[in-house]
Design an enzyme around this catalytic site. Structure first.
Site, PDB file in Angstrom:
ATOM      1  N   HIS A  47      90.503  31.193  25.426  1.00 44.45           N
ATOM      2  CA  HIS A  47      89.290  30.773  24.801  1.00 44.45           C
ATOM      3  C   HIS A  47      88.500  31.901  24.234  1.00 44.45           C
ATOM      4  CE1 HIS A  47      85.472  28.483  24.061  1.00 44.45           C
ATOM      5  NE2 HIS A  47      86.160  27.493  24.175  1.00 44.45           N
ATOM      6  N   PHE A  48      89.143  32.364  23.265  1.00 44.78           N
ATOM      7  CA  PHE A  48      90.512  32.178  22.664  1.00 44.78           C
ATOM      8  C   PHE A  48      91.123  33.585  22.526  1.00 44.78           C
ATOM      9  CE2 PHE A  48      87.591  28.926  20.986  1.00 44.78           C
ATOM     10  CZ  PHE A  48      88.133  27.975  20.967  1.00 44.78           C
TER      11      PHE A  48
END
Length: 153
Positions: A47-48
Site C-alpha cells: 500500500h503502495f
C-alpha cells in the site's frame, strides 16, 4: 506512558499495535498518543510499493486503540477501581461515524492521535478522535467502543 505499559492495556501486538507512546492522558476527558510511521511498516509493502501511504483504516484503528486505553482508564476511575487493566478484559471497536480523511500519512511522519471522551451510555463509549501530522489534520472520526470479559470495566 511508554510501550510496556501500553501493552498492558491493549491486546494488540506487532504488526497491529499502532501506538508507540501516550503523551498526555486525563481520565474521563482525553488522551494524546503518538505513532511513529516508519518505512519498515509491513503494510507499505502492498500500500503502495512505489508510493507508500498508510491505509486510512489503520489511522482510524490507531485512534480506536487510543480510545480503548482512555475508555479502560476512565471506566476504572468512574467506578472507583484501581487503575489496572483486567487480565481477561478486552475493548472492542464497535462503530465509527463521520470519518473523514483529509491528507495522506507517509513514512517518516509522526502521527499524533487526539481522542476526547464524549459520553458513555449502556456500556457503549463514544469518542471524538482526530489524527494530525505536523499540526495538519489527516483524519477525524467519532468512534464507539465497548468492553467485554469477566472483569471488564
Amino acid at each position: 506512558m511508554g510501550i510496556e505499559e501500553i501493552r498492558r492495556y491493549l491486546p494488540h501486538r506487532y504488526p497491529f499495535l499502532l501506538i508507540d507512546r501516550i503523551i498526555a492522558l486525563e481520565t474521563q476527558n482525553y488522551i494524546h498518543a503518538l505513532k511513529n510511521v516508519t518505512a519498515n511498516e509491513p503494510f507499505f509493502q502492498g500500500h503502495f510499493p512505489n508510493k507508500a501511504v498508510m491505509p486510512g483504516v489503520l489511522v482510524v484503528e490507531a485512534m480506536a486503540q487510543a480510545a480503548g486505553i482512555l475508555g479502560v482508564k476512565s471506566a476504572k476511575a468512574a467506578a472507583g477501581l484501581p487503575d489496572e487493566p483486567e487480565e481477561d478484559g478486552i475493548y472492542f471497536f464497535v462503530g465509527i461515524d463521520k470519518a473523514r480523511f483529509r491528507k495522506t500519512v507517509v513514512p517518516g511522519d509522526q502521527l499524533i492521535l487526539e481522542v476526547k471522551l464524549l459520553r458513555s451510555r449502556r456500556g457503549i463509549w463514544s469518542f471524538d478522535a482526530r489524527a494530525t501530522v505536523d499540526d495538519a489534520v489527516v483524519c477525524t472520526a467519532e468512534i464507539m467502543c465497548t468492553s467485554a470479559g469477566k472483569g471488564a470495566a
